[in-house]
Design a protein around this motif. Structure first.
Motif, mmCIF file in Angstrom:
data_model
loop_
_atom_site.group_PDB
_atom_site.id
_atom_site.type_symbol
_atom_site.label_atom_id
_atom_site.label_comp_id
_atom_site.label_asym_id
_atom_site.label_seq_id
_atom_site.Cartn_x
_atom_site.Cartn_y
_atom_site.Cartn_z
ATOM 1 N N LYS A 299 -6.274 -4.402 -3.055
ATOM 2 C CA LYS A 299 -6.307 -3.516 -1.821
ATOM 3 C C LYS A 299 -5.001 -2.600 -1.791
ATOM 4 O O LYS A 299 -5.340 -1.334 -1.250
ATOM 5 C CB LYS A 299 -6.105 -4.534 -0.579
ATOM 6 C CG LYS A 299 -6.122 -3.697 0.875
ATOM 7 C CD LYS A 299 -6.265 -4.705 1.870
ATOM 8 C CE LYS A 299 -6.070 -4.052 3.212
ATOM 9 N NZ LYS A 299 -4.933 -3.394 3.568
ATOM 10 N N VAL A 300 -3.969 -3.153 -2.237
ATOM 11 C CA VAL A 300 -2.676 -2.098 -2.297
ATOM 12 C C VAL A 300 -3.038 -0.940 -3.305
ATOM 13 O O VAL A 300 -2.496 0.080 -3.247
ATOM 14 C CB VAL A 300 -1.464 -3.182 -2.796
ATOM 15 C CG1 VAL A 300 -0.400 -2.132 -3.106
ATOM 16 C CG2 VAL A 300 -1.330 -4.109 -1.588
ATOM 17 N N ARG B 213 -5.793 0.190 -4.622
ATOM 18 C CA ARG B 213 -6.622 1.378 -4.229
ATOM 19 C C ARG B 213 -5.957 2.228 -3.066
ATOM 20 O O ARG B 213 -6.420 3.174 -3.144
ATOM 21 C CB ARG B 213 -7.945 0.535 -3.725
ATOM 22 C CG ARG B 213 -8.880 -0.279 -4.836
ATOM 23 C CD ARG B 213 -9.961 -0.938 -4.264
ATOM 24 N NE ARG B 213 -10.692 -1.715 -4.933
ATOM 25 C CZ ARG B 213 -11.651 -1.295 -5.812
ATOM 26 N NH1 ARG B 213 -11.926 -0.066 -6.227
ATOM 27 N NH2 ARG B 213 -12.167 -2.056 -6.788
ATOM 28 N N GLU B 214 -5.184 1.518 -2.318
ATOM 29 C CA GLU B 214 -4.876 2.317 -1.204
ATOM 30 C C GLU B 214 -3.792 3.388 -1.835
ATOM 31 O O GLU B 214 -3.739 4.700 -1.461
ATOM 32 C CB GLU B 214 -4.168 1.498 -0.186
ATOM 33 C CG GLU B 214 -5.085 0.705 0.757
ATOM 34 C CD GLU B 214 -4.389 -0.198 1.761
ATOM 35 O OE1 GLU B 214 -3.158 -0.517 1.668
ATOM 36 O OE2 GLU B 214 -4.902 -0.841 2.649
ATOM 37 N N VAL B 215 -2.846 2.979 -2.713
ATOM 38 C CA VAL B 215 -1.911 3.743 -3.160
ATOM 39 C C VAL B 215 -2.435 4.977 -4.105
ATOM 40 O O VAL B 215 -2.060 6.182 -3.937
ATOM 41 C CB VAL B 215 -0.806 3.184 -3.916
ATOM 42 C CG1 VAL B 215 0.321 3.821 -4.724
ATOM 43 C CG2 VAL B 215 0.011 2.092 -3.023
ATOM 44 N N SER C 233 -5.489 6.086 -3.894
ATOM 45 C CA SER C 233 -6.103 7.239 -2.992
ATOM 46 C C SER C 233 -4.983 8.042 -2.358
ATOM 47 O O SER C 233 -5.129 9.314 -2.388
ATOM 48 C CB SER C 233 -6.645 6.404 -1.838
ATOM 49 O OG SER C 233 -7.219 7.512 -0.988
ATOM 50 N N ILE C 234 -3.823 7.586 -2.092
ATOM 51 C CA ILE C 234 -2.749 8.423 -1.647
ATOM 52 C C ILE C 234 -2.234 9.475 -2.497
ATOM 53 O O ILE C 234 -2.126 10.557 -2.113
ATOM 54 C CB ILE C 234 -1.484 7.547 -0.978
ATOM 55 C CG1 ILE C 234 -1.812 6.838 0.277
ATOM 56 C CG2 ILE C 234 -0.306 8.362 -0.762
ATOM 57 C CD1 ILE C 234 -0.986 5.676 0.519
ATOM 58 N N LYS D 246 5.046 -2.030 -3.063
ATOM 59 C CA LYS D 246 4.298 -2.293 -1.662
ATOM 60 C C LYS D 246 3.821 -3.556 -1.809
ATOM 61 O O LYS D 246 3.384 -4.476 -0.922
ATOM 62 C CB LYS D 246 3.252 -1.373 -1.554
ATOM 63 C CG LYS D 246 2.369 -1.231 -0.230
ATOM 64 C CD LYS D 246 1.600 -0.029 -0.031
ATOM 65 C CE LYS D 246 0.638 -0.085 1.265
ATOM 66 N NZ LYS D 246 -0.041 0.810 1.346
#
Length: 425
Positions: free
Chosen positions: A25-26, A28-30, A32-33, A153
């Motif tokens: 999850k981390v 994928r989020e980073v 995307s950012i 993160k």
């Protein structure tokens, strides 16, 4: 006789998989950012891709690949890493024609036949990024920053970034010549692998982890002394960009990476908490790989993280990981007459996005509540004969023990509000 998992593979069970899901999850989020898009490639490829892309002087190609002949007589290999497959997809699908740079990421399983040890399995998992179409060292700094951000993160501490430049095809031949002259005087003290590398790719000798071999490298020529002006400038600008980003690093000339395709930038991020094989991330620049695999002459840069090693580091550092494997509500029915009503309530809650479960083993009321606690349910919803007559349910907060009676018609609203309040903290 019970069939067991093959050596070097591992079942990831529910009591650990939530850690993997948190890490995924981390990343994928980073990703995307930072503007990276996911790509998914086949688990197996034509063997030639890895021979050309990874390099036929590497241990991966020479010893570690899972290669077989399919029914059509074609040589097929389970992917031993992610970069070559992404390069092949980049070329084959004409992403080369898109506005550049192209920024991609992946989460994959990969396969290498090697001796299993902590954080190193025969089937292993990687998160990786690949960027094509730009030579600017600020892009090298960006992916390093991205890797550092991900690991930070996730919650890991005490990581060290080590960087190096391994030159290009213009300046590396001079270094290889000096390196061979140095190693020639010590060949009898090197392992058999290093003796083979000495002939085919002497730079790879420096990647050997054998202590007796590493003892011979004390006065080895330093590649940074042999860089051409372009590589010197690129490496200097990389360091400048890392300084701008406030990222601490150590220049380490021993960082050469284990694959033939690297040029210029090479880096590793190391944890001291997971044993001798402490690198949790490694990468660098590979400006000739797209052309080597049959595409146009386009630069590339990327990295890969070993997820097994990150999980080990998370455990070693006792990083708090939020669990996502507990249900919001466990529904408790008391008496046969409440069974169908509770069953319909479970369905209604699930339809409204509230995770819910119930008993299927005919447990007593006490045993049901004990089980609700064991599966980390946030709330127990209890329906007995009295509640059924009033069209209500007892809603028990499992953390505090507080209870309230809620009409069936208001359960979704009350639970939704309570769960939202918990999310806000």
């Amino acid at each position: 006789m019970l069939t067991t998992a093959p050596r070097g593979t591992k079942d990831i069970l529910p009591d650990e998989v939530y850690i993997w899901q948190y890490i995924e999850k981390v990343v994928r989020e980073v990703a995307s950012i930072y503007g990276y898009k996911e790509i998914r490639t086949p688990t197996f490829e034509h063997t030639e891709l890895f021979q050309r892309g990874v390099g036929d002087t590497t241990d991966i190609v020479q010893k570690e690949m899972y290669t077989f002949e399919d029914k059509g007589g074609r040589s097929i290999t389970l992917r031993p890493e992610g970069t070559a497959s992404v390069v092949r997809a980049f070329i084959q699908n004409k992403l080369t024609d898109n506005p550049q740079p192209t920024k991609l990421y992946y989460i994959i399983s990969a396969f290498r036949y090697e001796r299993p040890q902590a954080g190193r399995m025969r089937e292993f998992h990687q998160f990786g990024v690949e960027v094509f179409g730009a030579e600017d060292p600020s892009l090298d700094a960006e992916i390093i920053d991205m890797a550092v951000s991900i690991l930070s993160k996730i919650g890991l501490k005490g990581l060290k970034l080590k960087i190096n430049s391994i030159g290009c095809n213009r300046c590396r031949p001079d270094y290889n010549s000096a390196l061979k002259d140095y190693l020639e005087q010590r060949l009898d003290k090197l392992c058999d692998n290093c003796k083979k590398r000495y002939e085919k790719n002497p730079l790879r000798v420096l990647d050997c982890k054998n202590p007796s071999c590493r003892a011979q490298f004390a006065y080895v020529p330093v590649i940074l002394d042999y860089l051409c002006d372009d590589c010197k400038s690129h490496f200097s600008r990389l360091q400048s960009k890392l300084d701008v980003l406030g990222i601490e690093y150590q220049v380490d000339p021993s960082i050469v990476r284990g694959l033939d395709y690297y040029t210029k930038t090479a880096f590793e991020i190391v944890s001291e908490d997971i044993g001798a094989q402490g690198a949790v991330c490694g990468g660098g620049r590979y400006d000739g790989l797209v052309k080597e695999c049959g595409g146009p002459d386009m630069p590339g840069v990327g990295f890969a993280m070993g997820l097994e090693r990150i999980v080990l580091a998370v455990k070693a550092q006792n990083v708090p990981v939020p669990r996502n494997d507990c249900v919001d509500v466990f529904a408790v029915s008391i008496g046969d007459e409440t069974e169908d009503v509770v069953y319909s309530i479970v369905k209604k809650l699930r339809d409204n996005g509230i995770s819910c479960d119930k008993d299927y083993l005919g447990r007593s009321t006490r045993a049901q509540l004990k089980y609700a606690d064991k599966v980390h349910a946030k709330y127990a919803l209890i329906v007995g004969g009295d509640e059924l007559n009033r069209n209500t349910a007892l809603l028990r907060d499992m953390a505090t023990g507080e209870q309230q009676e809620v009409p069936f018609s208001e359960l979704v609203e009350v639970l939704s509000n309570a769960l939202k309040k918990e999310e806000r903290g």
